[in-house]
Write a protein that holds these residues in place. Structure first.
Motif, PDB file in Angstrom:
ATOM      1  N   ALA A 123       0.752  -1.391   0.078  1.00 36.14           N
ATOM      2  CA  ALA A 123      -0.048   0.269   0.222  1.00 36.14           C
ATOM      3  C   ALA A 123       0.697   1.162   0.071  1.00 36.14           C
ATOM      4  O   ALA A 123       0.376   2.464  -0.444  1.00 36.14           O
ATOM      5  N   ASP A 124       2.194   1.140   0.292  1.00 39.07           N
ATOM      6  CA  ASP A 124       2.963   2.276   0.525  1.00 39.07           C
ATOM      7  C   ASP A 124       3.930   2.277  -0.533  1.00 39.07           C
ATOM      8  O   ASP A 124       4.705   3.163  -0.647  1.00 39.07           O
ATOM      9  N   GLY A 125       3.714   1.366  -1.719  1.00 38.12           N
ATOM     10  CA  GLY A 125       4.544   1.385  -2.727  1.00 38.12           C
ATOM     11  C   GLY A 125       5.745   0.917  -2.516  1.00 38.12           C
ATOM     12  O   GLY A 125       6.762   0.803  -3.433  1.00 38.12           O
ATOM     13  N   ASN A 126       6.015  -0.059  -1.652  1.00 34.09           N
ATOM     14  CA  ASN A 126       7.358  -0.606  -1.344  1.00 34.09           C
ATOM     15  C   ASN A 126       7.113  -2.100  -1.859  1.00 34.09           C
ATOM     16  O   ASN A 126       6.136  -2.713  -1.686  1.00 34.09           O
ATOM     17  N   PRO A 127       8.267  -2.470  -2.452  1.00 34.10           N
ATOM     18  CA  PRO A 127       8.199  -4.196  -2.970  1.00 34.10           C
ATOM     19  C   PRO A 127       8.062  -4.844  -1.758  1.00 34.10           C
ATOM     20  O   PRO A 127       8.600  -5.011  -0.692  1.00 34.10           O
ATOM     21  N   ILE A 128       7.278  -6.124  -2.080  1.00 36.46           N
ATOM     22  CA  ILE A 128       6.990  -7.136  -1.036  1.00 36.46           C
ATOM     23  C   ILE A 128       6.773  -8.374  -2.014  1.00 36.46           C
ATOM     24  O   ILE A 128       6.277  -8.338  -3.136  1.00 36.46           O
ATOM     25  N   THR A 129       7.231  -9.570  -1.560  1.00 32.85           N
ATOM     26  CA  THR A 129       7.145 -10.789  -2.115  1.00 32.85           C
ATOM     27  C   THR A 129       6.029 -11.297  -1.530  1.00 32.85           C
ATOM     28  O   THR A 129       5.810 -11.685  -0.160  1.00 32.85           O
TER      29      THR A 129
END
Length: 528
Positions: A156-162
């Motif tokens: 939601a904050d634009g950070n990459p997650i796997t």
């Protein structure tokens, strides 16, 4: 007076916004479908001797097939970087797998975003860095497995997650593309979707529904399956991509794959266990030729099974466009990162400037513009042209530093007078996987000149040339580089090669000379 000026300003603003929105609505949507390692020999719009690909064929039947689409550097990551930037590898900085793409540089998705397009990339990325220039991304982690892939997206904050997934990767990518088309995009904006598949990359693990497909079929062998490399220079003999010697038990499905759920593994073993037992029981009594033929059949069938799943997902996407009234204003382009050896010269993999890996599929559909069922058999096109084409379709000015050319005139059946008549290729990854020497060269579609250079398999340096007459020798079995009868052709091509290297600002190859891998095993040693 001020009130009149204010009214005029408001009127102009409304006019500008209205025109802008109208133009945005009129601009076509763009879907770029990209697979990995898919050769024209396994696409029935080009060659129907091994497989039927009705959904890929549909793009060709309703659009245009290109027969001379050449890649600039025949390997996964570099091809993708060329498409993002419209620049050769030496300028975009991604010359070999293992590099990290500099996403801060100019790319066509960023330019489309700035012009009002909504952009997305779903599936294989394989560039090392987080995608930039996309409103939405959901990409495989690294190369990605065929089953149960971890995929990277933004939180939601634009950070990459796997995020983990369970299922067959090709189908998961298809599901995600359709979900974004239905729920993820702003339907008031034109869009550009990069729909990118891992398949049919090595190690060719089919979907559960296709594990037994082709079991009762004998796949036609290429005429060069037992090539002895006598007519070429040493690189052709010293590679490590031979079906006879370099395929692993994992490639051949003689070992149990990792990463499957219990249910997936049960289905897998039901398909392969009995066939493997039969082969292993007979192997010691089989001749070397019989073993190679068995390996070819196992490999080719698994490869084609993976292609079949990609074709299915393309069909789902095309059906969605039809069912939702999007087909008429959507340009659909299909290609792959390069060609592939489906047994030609006894090989698997890619990398070479030889035709099977130099030529990649290119199909394009644009209703109302591209003549259905048309074929461009002569113009030299390239993955270098894709970025420029997408920008041109969107009405975005093509930056002067991009090195390709828009294919839009060709879509309209009009070849510009200054269209390229020759093509420059450059491969850098040696030492590296499959031990293919560094080389660059030029082709005009009739003749081809290749220069091998740099570190060699024996620890020394290589500096040698090959020249092929593609009309007389389409399989490129005999180099004419030292044939006096071809001296004039060699001189002409050498001059053109230097011209292209200057045009594309190719400097010296300054890669560190790492220790080469050992030379390939003898072809007589057919193990597994």
């Amino acid at each position: 007076m001020n009130r009149i000026l204010a009214c005029l300003a408001i009127t102009f603003s409304l006019w500008y916004i209205t025109c802008h929105l109208t133009n945005a609505a009129d601009r076509p949507n763009i879907i770029f479908i990209f697979s990995d390692d898919h050769c024209v020999q396994a696409l029935s719009a080009y060659d129907d001797s091994r497989i039927s690909t009705p959904n890929m064929d549909r793009i060709a039947k309703e659009g245009m097939r290109f027969d001379r689409c050449y890649v600039t550097n025949g390997i996964c990551g570099p091809s993708r970087a060329v498409i993002q930037t419209g620049k050769y590898s030496h300028l975009n900085g991604f010359i070999r797998n293992g590099n990290t793409f500099n996403g801060d540089q100019q790319t066509f998705p960023k330019l489309l975003q700035q012009s009002g397009y909504q952009t997305a990339v779903i599936g294989k990325w394989h560039l090392g860095s987080t995608p930039q220039g996309y409103d939405y991304y959901d990409v495989l982690k690294g190369q990605g497995p065929y089953y149960n892939p971890p995929m990277i997206t933004a939180d939601a904050d634009g950070n990459p997650i796997t995020k983990p997934h369970v299922g067959y990767t090709t189908e998961i990518i298809g599901d995600k593309a359709l979900k974004w088309m239905e729920d993820g995009r702003d339907k008031n904006k034109p869009f550009m979707l990069m729909f990118q598949h891992k398949a049919p990359h090595r190690n060719w693990m089919p979907a559960p529904k296709y594990l037994n497909w082709l079991d009762d079929v004998e796949i036609a062998e290429p005429e060069t399956l037992f090539d002895d490399y006598e007519g070429r220079e040493s690189p052709a003999s010293n590679q490590a991509m031979s079906i006879a010697s370099d395929m692993t038990d994992n490639d051949l499905k003689l070992t149990t794959p990792r990463g499957l759920t219990p249910e997936q593994l049960k289905t897998w073993n039901a398909a392969y266990a009995a066939k493997n037992a039969d082969y292993l029981e007979r192997r010691d009594s089989m001749t070397e030729t019989e073993i190679i033929k068995w390996k070819y059949q196992r490999y080719a069938k698994d490869y084609l099974r993976c292609v079949k799943s990609v074709d299915d997902e393309i069909g789902r996407l095309l059906d969605y466009l039809d069912e939702n009234g999007l087909a008429d204003n959507t340009v659909v382009v299909y290609s792959s990162d390069q060609g592939w050896y489906l047994g030609e010269h006894g090989w698997f993999d890619k990398r070479w400037m030889y035709e099977e890996s130099l030529v990649t599929p290119l199909l394009a559909r644009w209703p109302g513009v591209i003549q259905p069922g048309s074929v461009n058999a002569t113009d030299i096109t390239s993955n270098l042209d894709f970025a420029e084409t997408f920008l041109d379709l969107a009405g975005v000015e093509i930056p002067d530093d991009m090195q390709g050319a828009s294919l839009v005139p060709l879509f309209k059946g009009q070849t510009p007078a200054d269209w390229r008549k020759s093509f420059y290729y450059h491969y850098y990854e040696f030492p590296g996987a499959h031990s293919v020497n560094r080389h660059f060269g030029v082709t005009d579609g009739q003749h081809k000149l290749i220069h091998y250079y740099g570190p060699n398999h024996d620890g020394g340096e290589i500096d040698t040339w090959e020249l092929f007459d593609l009309t007389r020798d389409p399989n490129e079995l005999k180099s004419e580089a030292n044939n006096p009868e071809y001296a004039g052709i060699r001189k002409r091509l050498a001059t053109e090669l230097e011209r292209l290297r200057e045009q594309y600002d190719v400097g010296e190859d300054t890669q560190p000379a790492r220790k080469p891998r050992p030379a390939n095993r003898k072809r007589a040693k057919a193990i597994n």
